[in-house]
Every structure is written in C-alpha cells, then in structure tokens.
Scaffold this motif. Sequence first.
Motif, PDB file in Angstrom:
ATOM      1  N   ASP A 108     -36.986 -27.899 115.484  1.00 56.17           N
ATOM      2  CA  ASP A 108     -37.079 -26.684 114.651  1.00 56.17           C
ATOM      3  C   ASP A 108     -37.267 -27.006 113.171  1.00 56.17           C
ATOM      4  OD1 ASP A 108     -36.769 -25.182 116.906  1.00 56.17           O
ATOM      5  OD2 ASP A 108     -34.679 -24.621 116.533  1.00 56.17           O
ATOM      6  N   SER A 109     -38.097 -27.983 112.860  1.00 62.80           N
ATOM      7  CA  SER A 109     -38.235 -28.426 111.472  1.00 62.80           C
ATOM      8  C   SER A 109     -39.148 -27.548 110.627  1.00 62.80           C
ATOM      9  CB  SER A 109     -38.749 -29.876 111.444  1.00 62.80           C
ATOM     10  OG  SER A 109     -37.810 -30.753 112.018  1.00 62.80           O
ATOM     11  N   GLY A 110     -40.126 -26.870 111.260  1.00 60.16           N
ATOM     12  CA  GLY A 110     -41.080 -26.089 110.464  1.00 60.16           C
ATOM     13  C   GLY A 110     -41.745 -26.959 109.409  1.00 60.16           C
ATOM     14  N   VAL A 111     -42.285 -28.094 109.845  1.00 59.90           N
ATOM     15  CA  VAL A 111     -42.747 -29.128 108.912  1.00 59.90           C
ATOM     16  C   VAL A 111     -43.842 -28.614 107.979  1.00 59.90           C
ATOM     17  CG1 VAL A 111     -43.623 -31.490 108.732  1.00 59.90           C
ATOM     18  CG2 VAL A 111     -42.212 -30.833 110.681  1.00 59.90           C
ATOM     19  N   GLU A 112     -44.683 -27.697 108.459  1.00 64.14           N
ATOM     20  CA  GLU A 112     -45.799 -27.220 107.631  1.00 64.14           C
ATOM     21  C   GLU A 112     -45.331 -26.556 106.339  1.00 64.14           C
ATOM     22  OE1 GLU A 112     -44.897 -23.911 110.602  1.00 64.14           O
ATOM     23  OE2 GLU A 112     -44.951 -26.109 110.568  1.00 64.14           O
ATOM     24  N   ASP A 113     -44.101 -26.054 106.321  1.00 67.87           N
ATOM     25  CA  ASP A 113     -43.583 -25.380 105.126  1.00 67.87           C
ATOM     26  C   ASP A 113     -42.973 -26.346 104.127  1.00 67.87           C
ATOM     27  OD1 ASP A 113     -44.318 -22.861 106.083  1.00 67.87           O
ATOM     28  OD2 ASP A 113     -42.444 -22.626 107.183  1.00 67.87           O
ATOM     29  N   GLN A 114     -42.832 -27.609 104.492  1.00 65.74           N
ATOM     30  CA  GLN A 114     -42.230 -28.586 103.585  1.00 65.74           C
ATOM     31  C   GLN A 114     -43.059 -29.852 103.450  1.00 65.74           C
ATOM     32  OE1 GLN A 114     -38.897 -30.721 105.670  1.00 65.74           O
ATOM     33  NE2 GLN A 114     -38.838 -28.862 106.922  1.00 65.74           N
ATOM     34  N   LYS A 161     -50.263 -36.163 107.831  1.00 70.14           N
ATOM     35  CA  LYS A 161     -50.113 -35.067 106.866  1.00 70.14           C
ATOM     36  C   LYS A 161     -51.245 -34.042 106.924  1.00 70.14           C
ATOM     37  CE  LYS A 161     -48.664 -34.272 102.088  1.00 70.14           C
ATOM     38  NZ  LYS A 161     -48.165 -34.924 100.843  1.00 70.14           N
ATOM     39  N   PRO A 162     -52.534 -34.447 106.939  1.00 72.89           N
ATOM     40  CA  PRO A 162     -53.595 -33.428 107.036  1.00 72.89           C
ATOM     41  C   PRO A 162     -53.491 -32.586 108.294  1.00 72.89           C
ATOM     42  CG  PRO A 162     -54.513 -35.547 106.377  1.00 72.89           C
ATOM     43  CD  PRO A 162     -53.086 -35.807 106.785  1.00 72.89           C
ATOM     44  N   ALA A 173     -47.974 -20.635 115.676  1.00 68.88           N
ATOM     45  CA  ALA A 173     -47.504 -21.979 116.028  1.00 68.88           C
ATOM     46  C   ALA A 173     -46.833 -22.623 114.830  1.00 68.88           C
ATOM     47  CB  ALA A 173     -48.664 -22.845 116.513  1.00 68.88           C
ATOM     48  N   THR A 174     -45.968 -23.582 115.107  1.00 72.43           N
ATOM     49  CA  THR A 174     -45.267 -24.287 114.040  1.00 72.43           C
ATOM     50  C   THR A 174     -45.074 -25.741 114.452  1.00 72.43           C
ATOM     51  OG1 THR A 174     -43.244 -24.329 112.697  1.00 72.43           O
ATOM     52  CG2 THR A 174     -42.994 -23.701 115.007  1.00 72.43           C
ATOM     53  N   VAL A 175     -44.985 -26.626 113.465  1.00 71.95           N
ATOM     54  CA  VAL A 175     -44.740 -28.038 113.751  1.00 71.95           C
ATOM     55  C   VAL A 175     -43.239 -28.230 113.924  1.00 71.95           C
ATOM     56  CG1 VAL A 175     -45.024 -30.421 112.995  1.00 71.95           C
ATOM     57  CG2 VAL A 175     -46.774 -28.720 112.445  1.00 71.95           C
ATOM     58  N   ASP A 176     -42.826 -28.383 115.161  1.00 70.62           N
ATOM     59  CA  ASP A 176     -41.414 -28.562 115.512  1.00 70.62           C
ATOM     60  C   ASP A 176     -40.862 -29.851 114.925  1.00 70.62           C
ATOM     61  OD1 ASP A 176     -39.088 -27.737 117.303  1.00 70.62           O
ATOM     62  OD2 ASP A 176     -39.500 -29.751 118.069  1.00 70.62           O
ATOM     63  N   GLY A 177     -41.709 -30.877 114.858  1.00 71.17           N
ATOM     64  CA  GLY A 177     -41.280 -32.141 114.285  1.00 71.17           C
ATOM     65  C   GLY A 177     -42.382 -33.178 114.350  1.00 71.17           C
ATOM     66  N   VAL A 178     -42.307 -34.165 113.475  1.00 74.36           N
ATOM     67  CA  VAL A 178     -43.216 -35.312 113.488  1.00 74.36           C
ATOM     68  C   VAL A 178     -42.415 -36.527 113.948  1.00 74.36           C
ATOM     69  CG1 VAL A 178     -44.701 -36.842 112.139  1.00 74.36           C
ATOM     70  CG2 VAL A 178     -44.649 -34.375 111.638  1.00 74.36           C
ATOM     71  N   ILE A 179     -42.843 -37.115 115.050  1.00 72.35           N
ATOM     72  CA  ILE A 179     -42.180 -38.290 115.611  1.00 72.35           C
ATOM     73  C   ILE A 179     -43.053 -39.504 115.334  1.00 72.35           C
ATOM     74  CG2 ILE A 179     -41.130 -39.304 117.660  1.00 72.35           C
ATOM     75  CD1 ILE A 179     -40.004 -36.530 116.903  1.00 72.35           C
ATOM     76  N   THR A 180     -42.517 -40.481 114.646  1.00 76.01           N
ATOM     77  CA  THR A 180     -43.272 -41.699 114.334  1.00 76.01           C
ATOM     78  C   THR A 180     -42.735 -42.860 115.164  1.00 76.01           C
ATOM     79  OG1 THR A 180     -43.746 -40.979 112.076  1.00 76.01           O
ATOM     80  CG2 THR A 180     -43.922 -43.334 112.535  1.00 76.01           C
ATOM     81  N   LEU A 181     -43.628 -43.463 115.958  1.00 82.67           N
ATOM     82  CA  LEU A 181     -43.262 -44.632 116.755  1.00 82.67           C
ATOM     83  C   LEU A 181     -43.583 -45.904 115.985  1.00 82.67           C
ATOM     84  CD1 LEU A 181     -43.245 -42.543 119.149  1.00 82.67           C
ATOM     85  CD2 LEU A 181     -44.005 -44.442 120.577  1.00 82.67           C
ATOM     86  N   ILE A 182     -42.674 -46.848 116.066  1.00 84.12           N
ATOM     87  CA  ILE A 182     -42.854 -48.150 115.433  1.00 84.12           C
ATOM     88  C   ILE A 182     -42.769 -49.226 116.513  1.00 84.12           C
ATOM     89  CG2 ILE A 182     -41.990 -49.766 113.702  1.00 84.12           C
ATOM     90  CD1 ILE A 182     -42.933 -47.155 112.490  1.00 84.12           C
ATOM     91  N   PHE A 223     -51.560 -26.455 110.077  1.00 83.52           N
ATOM     92  CA  PHE A 223     -50.715 -25.380 110.597  1.00 83.52           C
ATOM     93  C   PHE A 223     -50.445 -24.313 109.530  1.00 83.52           C
ATOM     94  CE2 PHE A 223     -50.186 -28.373 113.939  1.00 83.52           C
ATOM     95  CZ  PHE A 223     -49.748 -27.668 115.050  1.00 83.52           C
ATOM     96  N   GLN A 224     -50.917 -24.535 108.314  1.00 77.90           N
ATOM     97  CA  GLN A 224     -50.816 -23.522 107.273  1.00 77.90           C
ATOM     98  C   GLN A 224     -51.979 -22.531 107.333  1.00 77.90           C
ATOM     99  OE1 GLN A 224     -50.701 -25.897 103.699  1.00 77.90           O
ATOM    100  NE2 GLN A 224     -48.528 -26.446 103.941  1.00 77.90           N
TER     101      GLN A 224
END
Length: 351
Positions: free
Chosen positions: A230-236, A112-113, A127-136, A118-119
């Motif tokens: 195309d998630s634009g994660v920084e805005d949400q 998250k930080p 630049a924008t965060v296209d997506g966060v991929i979490t590996l388990i 990116f804000q």
Amino acid sequence: MKKVPASKIPATVITGFLGAGKTTLIRHLIENAGGRRLALIINEFGDVGVDGALVQGCGDEACPDEDIIELANGCICCTVADDFLPTMQKLLDRPTPPDHIIIETSGLALPKPLVKAFQWPDIRTRATVDGVITLIDADALAAGRFAHDEVALAAARAADPTLDHDSPIEELFEDQLACADLVLLNKTDLVDAATLAGLERDLARETRPGVSIIRTSKGEIDAAVLLGLDSGVEDQIDARPSHHDNEEEHDHDDFESFIINLGELGTPEPLLAALADAIATHDLLRVKGFLAIAGRPARLVVQAVGPRIQHHYDRQWQASEQRSSRLVVIGQTGLDCAAIETTLKVQTVPA
C-alpha cells in the motif's frame, strides 16, 4: 503510509539487474498467490522473450497464459507511452480485471519512469503502485560486479579528470536500489554468512530510511510480504533520486544484445564449455535461452550471469514448436558479435 482506495488495482514493480532472479521470484509468486488473480507484464531487453516463455505454461490458475503479457525489444522505461500505457489500459478495461498486476522490468530498466507513468490520468484513478521490489544478486554483488574497483578508478581519474565517477552498471544498480520499497538480497545460498552480513551493511547505507532488506534464496518468500505494501509510490516518486532525473529522454546506448540461433545439439557440454570461454573473453553480462538436445524430449534452459552458468530441463518441447537452440547475449556496447557467435557455433546434429 496511506491506505490505497479499494477501487484501485495494486501493481507491484519488480526490478533488479540482469540475472538477479526476477523471473524465478515471479514463478514463486504465481504458485503462492493466496487466491489472488494475477496479471503479469514481463519486459525484456532484446526481441526474444525468454523470461515470458519460462513463466507461460506453468498451468497455475492464479495466472493463466492470457494474463501474461510480454513487452520485448526495448526496456520498458524507454517505451512507456508506446507499449506500457496501452497494455495497462487493456488490462484495466477487462470485464474482470486482475486482483493484482505484477510488472517485471528488464534488468537494464530504470524503475522511476515506469512508476511515473501511473500519474497519467487514464491510469492514476484505476491503478496504483503498491510497491517497488528490488532484487539484488548477492553473489554478483560480493564479486564487485556493480561497483568500481576504487583503486583502479582513482588511477583512471588521475589520468583523465573528465572520467565519470559511476559506470553505467553502477548507476543503474544505484537507481534501482534508490527506488525500492523493499530490497531482496537474493541467491544467498551462494554466499557465506560473513559476506552476507557485510553486503547488508553496505546496502543499508545506500537505501532510504525504513526500507527493509530481506535475505532470499531462489526467490522464495511469502507473497504476503511483497504484495499489499500500500505504498502509493507514484505520489512520492519525486522524492526518490535517480542519476537520470535531468534527462529529457533516456536510452540504453551503453548496452547491446543479439541472438544466436543454433540447431539441435548432440550433447550440451561443448556448448556450455564454449559459453564459459565466450563469457570470460568478452566480459558478457548475461546469456539466456533454450537448447534442443538430441534424444531429450525436454528443452534445456541455460542461464548465465557473468561467469556463473546454470542449466536445467524445464518442460517438454511442444508439437507446435521447432526443436532448435537459441541464446540471447547481453553485454556492454562494443561486443564483437561475430567472434562470440563463432565461439558458440558448436557442431549441431544434422537435420
């Protein structure tokens, strides 16, 4: 889902606990980039860049060595202003910037930080965060390494009502999961089908609505599935909860790492046996590094996640490199470093 402006360079954040397979996934993405020119920012907990060394020298035109940037000696979530932002600015200021930026966080990092960075005005317009991929790690999850034993926890809380509910590992696992746009349940080849189905049900209860869970083995997945969300994660990002939302500063005092330097080894077997003993005795979370084996021109990669130890020869030692063995050890705070080092100081080949 809003469409990212064409003027913005997309960045994918790859997160996941220690040993989940992030570096293996990145190597697969490089080899299957689909014509994209990639730049990598690789972060490690500790001051030895094992993951970067595994990616560098792969010889793929999609990601030449100059586009692989290491940020070691500290989790990226704690060094955003000092390390990450200047690195991003340099990438974005290049005459020919990359088509896509991939950021591999340390296994102990909070995503998250990093996303919130990116804000910053110098970044958000370019630049924008296209997506966060979490590996388990499916095998580790099945073994219960990310969650409390509920019976033992209930007994401990009865004895000490002030005991926190979540362990540091459990909190970190939940934070990485809560931030995900996509979850990869990796290393599925190590787990049977019935167990996998149970893991997926458990993960589905912990993820946000609409977040897909995809099974993978050895990080093998079509790059088109991961890049271009195309998630634009920084805005949400404020809608994605974290255990650490109310902290002014975050640290990793619950974890520590140190380095063990060895010379050239006659054979790997004594070291691997000693490593298994050290992991069992000291409950080590992660051990990784390279071994120099007498008579072998290639370096031996060692990767240990909990009790699971894997090793393979990857590439020849270069003429400019010193043939030596070096391991990074990571565990929870309070490691008996001297005892661990004594266990792992097996006999080396005389210089």
